[in-house]
Design a protein around this motif. Sequence first.
Motif: not given
Length: 371
Positions: A77-104
């Motif tokens: 939370x203190x870092x300037x780097x933000x975290x996004x993952x497959x559980x998030x609604x704003x995870x990129x929809x195009x990435x969600x459906x590719x083979x071996x999509x990144x989890x994080x």
Amino acid sequence: MGKPQISERDWLYVLAMTPGLGRRTIRKISETAGSFQNAVDHWLLIGEELGLSVELVQQVDMQTNAAAVMHLLAKREASRTRFLCIFDEDYPSLLRHIPDQPLTLFCRGDRKLLAEAAIGVVGSRKPTPYGRASCAYLVKELVQAGLAIVSGLAYGIDGEAHQTALAAGGKTIAVLGCGLNHVYPPRHQTLYEKIESFGLLLSEYPPDTPPVPGLFPERNRIISGLSLGVVVVEAAEKSGSLITADCALEQGRDVFAVPGPIFSLMSAGPHNLLKQGAKLVTRPCDILEELPRAYASGAESASVAGKGRSSITLTAEESVIVEAITYEGVHVDELVQQLEPDRRKNVHQLLVRLEAKGVLAALPGGYFARR
């Protein structure tokens, strides 16, 4: 202390930040245990069932105790780097459906770009002046049509694509093959900072992950996965850029190839792609017309822009300069030597004027190429 009760999203973060655990192992953990919470609650059994090493089992056990987890989440939370993952609604929809999509995904910059239509642009790390000019010409028009540019921050065509997009007032996404705390290649420090300020830096690896050769081919699937299509501008026969093209095909994305001189080794990659059915690109509208209907107006604008360039009026002095410059690029010193002595004194002024008119492109190292 026992294992805390936290969200699946946070457990994914904790596991992703554990040295020695890659995304494939993390997937197996989830599939075997049914949830990450169940996995950490019964970690010794799960680790044994998966056949993980004693050292790795112990590492995860220490990383998932309550004190370690709370410390890690507070540090996030203190870092300037933000975290996004497959559980998030704003995870990129195009990435969600590719083979071996990144989890994080780890992000710095404008995360909203992940929801915008984008095109991937990749190519040689040692492009010719022709390759740089082709890249700059296409990217400038593509961003003006409303597309974000996705590339890998490497030397050569990647860097040219990012820089042109920013210079044209467009947006660009750089997908790194290392953690965001590392600038690789180091000479792109300034470009890295510009992209963080005006675009988006992205990596699936934890921030402290160093640049390791094996990670770079893996990140290529993200470049293509975020994009509606991938443009290949110059690539040797076994270039890493062709891995991105292969990823695009596997993901059902369009592949575009820019042709080059038949005697250039840098033309081998695009020409082989063309033989395999890639779309030949000589103008931006060749790309835009293949994209969803929303970009039909962009294709039309690019076509009009192309016609506008062909109708530009040149003076006699300007015409002489243009005739002496090729699409591959000519160094200014070589250009001066080709001209008659009485025409040499205004060369630099004429080059600046022709660049402003959009007839020529200025390239690094004192080269100019015809657009």
